[in-house]
Design an enzyme around this catalytic site. Structure first.
Site, PDB file in Angstrom:
ATOM      1  N   THR A 116      16.033  51.956  45.072  1.00  0.00           N
ATOM      2  CA  THR A 116      15.757  50.540  45.359  1.00  0.00           C
ATOM      3  C   THR A 116      17.054  49.769  45.602  1.00  0.00           C
ATOM      4  OG1 THR A 116      13.719  50.525  44.091  1.00  0.00           O
ATOM      5  CG2 THR A 116      14.887  48.439  44.227  1.00  0.00           C
ATOM      6  N   ARG A 140      -0.207  51.481  44.551  1.00  0.00           N
ATOM      7  CA  ARG A 140       0.605  51.227  43.343  1.00  0.00           C
ATOM      8  C   ARG A 140       1.658  50.125  43.623  1.00  0.00           C
ATOM      9  NH1 ARG A 140       6.407  51.633  42.178  1.00  0.00           N
ATOM     10  NH2 ARG A 140       6.608  51.997  39.949  1.00  0.00           N
ATOM     11  N   ASP A 182       7.732  47.136  39.886  1.00  0.00           N
ATOM     12  CA  ASP A 182       8.309  45.896  39.367  1.00  0.00           C
ATOM     13  C   ASP A 182       9.011  45.065  40.441  1.00  0.00           C
ATOM     14  OD1 ASP A 182      10.215  48.059  39.525  1.00  0.00           O
ATOM     15  OD2 ASP A 182      11.663  46.727  38.559  1.00  0.00           O
ATOM     16  N   GLY A 190      14.621  51.012  38.698  1.00  0.00           N
ATOM     17  CA  GLY A 190      14.284  51.990  37.676  1.00  0.00           C
ATOM     18  C   GLY A 190      12.801  52.266  37.651  1.00  0.00           C
ATOM     19  N   GLY A 230       9.585  51.408  37.370  1.00  0.00           N
ATOM     20  CA  GLY A 230       9.047  50.057  37.464  1.00  0.00           C
ATOM     21  C   GLY A 230       8.030  49.667  36.418  1.00  0.00           C
TER      22      GLY A 230
END
Ligand code: ASP
Length: 317
Positions: free
Chosen positions: A183, A211, A214, A235, A237
């Protein structure tokens, strides 16, 4: 005498003001099992060069007096256009063999925010998120509705195949992640002291269709408040959502008098790490201090701090 005293006060005030409003910018390109021995020299060079290009562009804009919002958008677009990161062009595949992107942006001066999730043909999701913030009555658009909005806004649309790379397809075939959360994110503070944070991602390899992680969730992956700080996360999420990670850092500054370093450490290591999550964060506080923290072996990251010093880092040390 009175005149000199006045001048002195004005001078002191403007020094203090400058000190608080010095520009700074920080980016990440994902955290994870990033170890020097696992990365070839040429890949390492490519990653460093792209992080350098992105951070330099963002800092140049800030230095020219442009807004942190523009700097964050343009910086993230460079990372989205590169196949090296799990965002835009280099996004991972979901379990259906398609790419679905998530992104968000938040402005610290008015707490306005924009986000999109599950888009499969918007070339630069961060631009879509910014347009949701600036040109709609909403904060969060998803799927087909987000894509229709993007088309209406004349945002560049591509076929899903544009995002397909061999490297990511092999990851899906092997049903395995490369132990990196690629990300991308950026936080910047401009000459006005306005803090903006943004995050963009393809999510997790082999994720279920639909899905949402975060990254597009304001308060989990992204948060900004001029009175505290701006944060972008990377990370696993689900853990960042469960700990309301980005907002929690801001809240520790606002309500518990923590400084950014202490607050981020608590959230990354105790809160996220404490329930089994891994990843990291970048942030800038209202005094232009930069903090980057992670509980994984590495995190792609770069910054230009308030003294104009640039640094690009991949591993723990
Ligand atoms: N946080 C992202 C997600 O869970 C993944 C990443 O950071 O690479 O979607």
């Amino acid at each position: 005498m009175k005149k000199y005293l006045c001048l002195l006060i004005i001078l002191l005030f403007s020094c203090n003001n400058n000190d608080e409003n010095r520009i700074a910018i920080v980016i990440h390109g994902g955290a994870g099992i990033i170890l020097k021995e696992n990365i070839s020299k040429s890949k390492e060079d490519s990653i460093i060069n792209k992080l350098d290009e992105a951070i330099s562009k963002g800092w140049k804009l800030l230095n020219e007096g442009k807004s942190s919002e523009l700097a964050v958008i343009e910086t993230i677009r460079i990372l989205e256009d590169s196949p090296l990161f799990n965002a835009g062009k280099g996004s991972v595949f979901n379990s259906e063999g398609r790419v679905e992107n998530d992104a968000s942006i938040m402005r610290g001066n008015d707490l306005n925010a924009g986000a999109s999730s599950g888009t499969s043909n918007v070339k630069n999701p961060i631009t879509l998120a910014a347009d949701v913030m600036n040109h709609s009555d909403h904060v969060f658009l998803s799927g087909k509705g987000a894509e229709k909005f993007a088309k209406d806004r004349n945002i560049e649309i591509v076929e899903n195949e544009y995002f397909h790379t061999k490297f990511r397809y092999n990851q899906l075939l092997n049903k395995k992640e490369d132990n990196k959360y690629g990300t991308v994110g950026c936080v910047a503070i401009d000459h006005n002291g306005d803090i903006v944070a943004g995050t963009s991602t393809g999510g997790m390899t082999n994720k279920k269709w639909g899905r949402i992680g975060d990254s597009p969730i304001i308060g989990a992956g992204t948060y900004a408040n001029n009175n505290t700080c701006g944060i972008s996360s990377t990370g696993s999420g689900e853990y960042f959502i469960r700990t309301v990670a980005a907002y929690q850092v801001s809240s520790l500054l606002e309500n518990h008098d923590f400084d950014l370093e202490k607050a981020m450490s608590k959230v990354v290591h105790l809160k996220i790490g404490g329930i089994g999550g891994d990843g990291g964060m970048i942030g800038i506080d209202k005094y232009s201090n930069i903090v980057m923290d992670f509980n994984t072996p590495g995190m792609y990251r770069a910054y230009v701090n308030k003294d104009g010093q640039k640094q690009i880092l991949l591993y723990k040390n």
